[in-house]
Design a protein around this motif. Structure first.
Motif, PDB file in Angstrom:
ATOM      1  N   ARG A 101      17.787   0.451 -12.749  1.00  0.00           N
ATOM      2  CA  ARG A 101      18.268   0.277 -13.649  1.00  0.00           C
ATOM      3  C   ARG A 101      19.182   0.761 -14.597  1.00  0.00           C
ATOM      4  NH1 ARG A 101      13.497   2.683 -15.897  1.00  0.00           N
ATOM      5  NH2 ARG A 101      12.739   0.278 -16.465  1.00  0.00           N
ATOM      6  N   ALA A 109      19.140  -2.871 -18.787  1.00  0.00           N
ATOM      7  CA  ALA A 109      18.250  -3.428 -17.690  1.00  0.00           C
ATOM      8  C   ALA A 109      18.154  -3.833 -16.783  1.00  0.00           C
ATOM      9  CB  ALA A 109      19.338  -5.130 -18.442  1.00  0.00           C
ATOM     10  N   SER A 110      17.184  -3.916 -16.431  1.00  0.00           N
ATOM     11  CA  SER A 110      16.925  -4.059 -14.436  1.00  0.00           C
ATOM     12  C   SER A 110      16.248  -4.829 -14.004  1.00  0.00           C
ATOM     13  CB  SER A 110      14.928  -2.960 -15.085  1.00  0.00           C
ATOM     14  OG  SER A 110      14.373  -3.424 -15.428  1.00  0.00           O
ATOM     15  N   TRP A 111      16.331  -4.351 -12.344  1.00  0.00           N
ATOM     16  CA  TRP A 111      16.115  -5.519 -11.423  1.00  0.00           C
ATOM     17  C   TRP A 111      15.428  -5.530 -10.341  1.00  0.00           C
ATOM     18  CZ3 TRP A 111      21.077  -3.687 -13.849  1.00  0.00           C
ATOM     19  CH2 TRP A 111      21.357  -4.743 -14.403  1.00  0.00           C
ATOM     20  N   ARG A 134       5.495 -11.394 -12.078  1.00  0.00           N
ATOM     21  CA  ARG A 134       6.466 -11.507 -12.852  1.00  0.00           C
ATOM     22  C   ARG A 134       6.159  -9.740 -12.979  1.00  0.00           C
ATOM     23  NH1 ARG A 134      10.322 -10.601 -16.356  1.00  0.00           N
ATOM     24  NH2 ARG A 134       9.924 -12.760 -16.693  1.00  0.00           N
ATOM     25  N   VAL A 156       9.618  -3.536 -14.549  1.00  0.00           N
ATOM     26  CA  VAL A 156      11.242  -4.678 -14.601  1.00  0.00           C
ATOM     27  C   VAL A 156      11.744  -5.516 -14.902  1.00  0.00           C
ATOM     28  CG1 VAL A 156      10.665  -5.853 -12.447  1.00  0.00           C
ATOM     29  CG2 VAL A 156      13.004  -4.823 -12.623  1.00  0.00           C
ATOM     30  N   ASP A 157      12.968  -5.476 -15.323  1.00  0.00           N
ATOM     31  CA  ASP A 157      13.149  -6.925 -16.097  1.00  0.00           C
ATOM     32  C   ASP A 157      12.701  -8.240 -15.318  1.00  0.00           C
ATOM     33  OD1 ASP A 157      12.944  -5.578 -18.193  1.00  0.00           O
ATOM     34  OD2 ASP A 157      15.581  -5.808 -17.951  1.00  0.00           O
ATOM     35  N   GLY A 158      12.200  -9.050 -14.852  1.00  0.00           N
ATOM     36  CA  GLY A 158      12.225  -9.956 -13.587  1.00  0.00           C
ATOM     37  C   GLY A 158      10.915  -9.951 -12.534  1.00  0.00           C
TER      38      GLY A 158
END
Length: 158
Positions: A51, A57-59, A109, A113-115
């Motif tokens: 993050r 934002a996070s991955w 999803r 996390v974003d993704g």
């Protein structure tokens, strides 16, 4: 390289031709560098993401730097659950091996996390969009570290 077989055939001009079956393998070591916490997490039974401390934002899979503000990211653990966004049954083996067909691949999803990830879902049924899944860590040695995980449908979900 080693010869695994020899066949004799006839060439286009009628002359004898020998065909050698040869097996070649390649071995290499690849350092994962700043991704080491991710791979260590797979060994420890936890999914890890990164993050950005600036923008949030996070991955997953993790990134070392935020592409927006170039800030170095921070590691954190994911809960290991997610929601299927699409899924399909695959009837051919993957190019890297390690999974016998048929098997189910799903876009998931991940919670926290974003993704997410496209990965294998255990079981014989193809899960529907919206199905909740949980990461499962597989004990046997895998052809690749990411094959040490799969996802399973949470009980009571379909």
């Amino acid at each position: 390289m080693r010869v695994t077989g020899v066949d004799r055939s006839t060439g286009t001009g009628g002359q004898p031709v020998y065909l050698l079956d040869m097996e070649m393998s390649q071995r290499y070591r690849h350092a994962v560098g700043s991704s080491s916490p991710f791979y260590r997490g797979l060994e420890e039974g936890v999914l890890r993401a990164t993050r950005c401390p600036e923008c949030g934002a996070s991955w997953f899979p993790p990134r070392r730097f935020c592409p927006v503000d170039m800030t170095e990211t921070a590691w954190y653990d994911l809960p290991g659950t997610g929601t299927v966004t699409a899924a399909t049954r695959v009837h051919s083996p993957p190019p890297f091996g390690g999974i016998d067909p048929p098997y189910v691949l799903a876009s998931i999803r991940l919670d926290g996390v974003d993704g997410g990830i496209t990965h294998r879902v255990t079981g014989s049924e193809t899960p529907k969009k919206g199905t909740v899944v949980t990461v499962t860590f597989i004990e046997e040695a895998a052809a690749h570290p990411l094959l040490a995980i799969a996802f399973s449908v949470r009980r009571g979900e379909a």
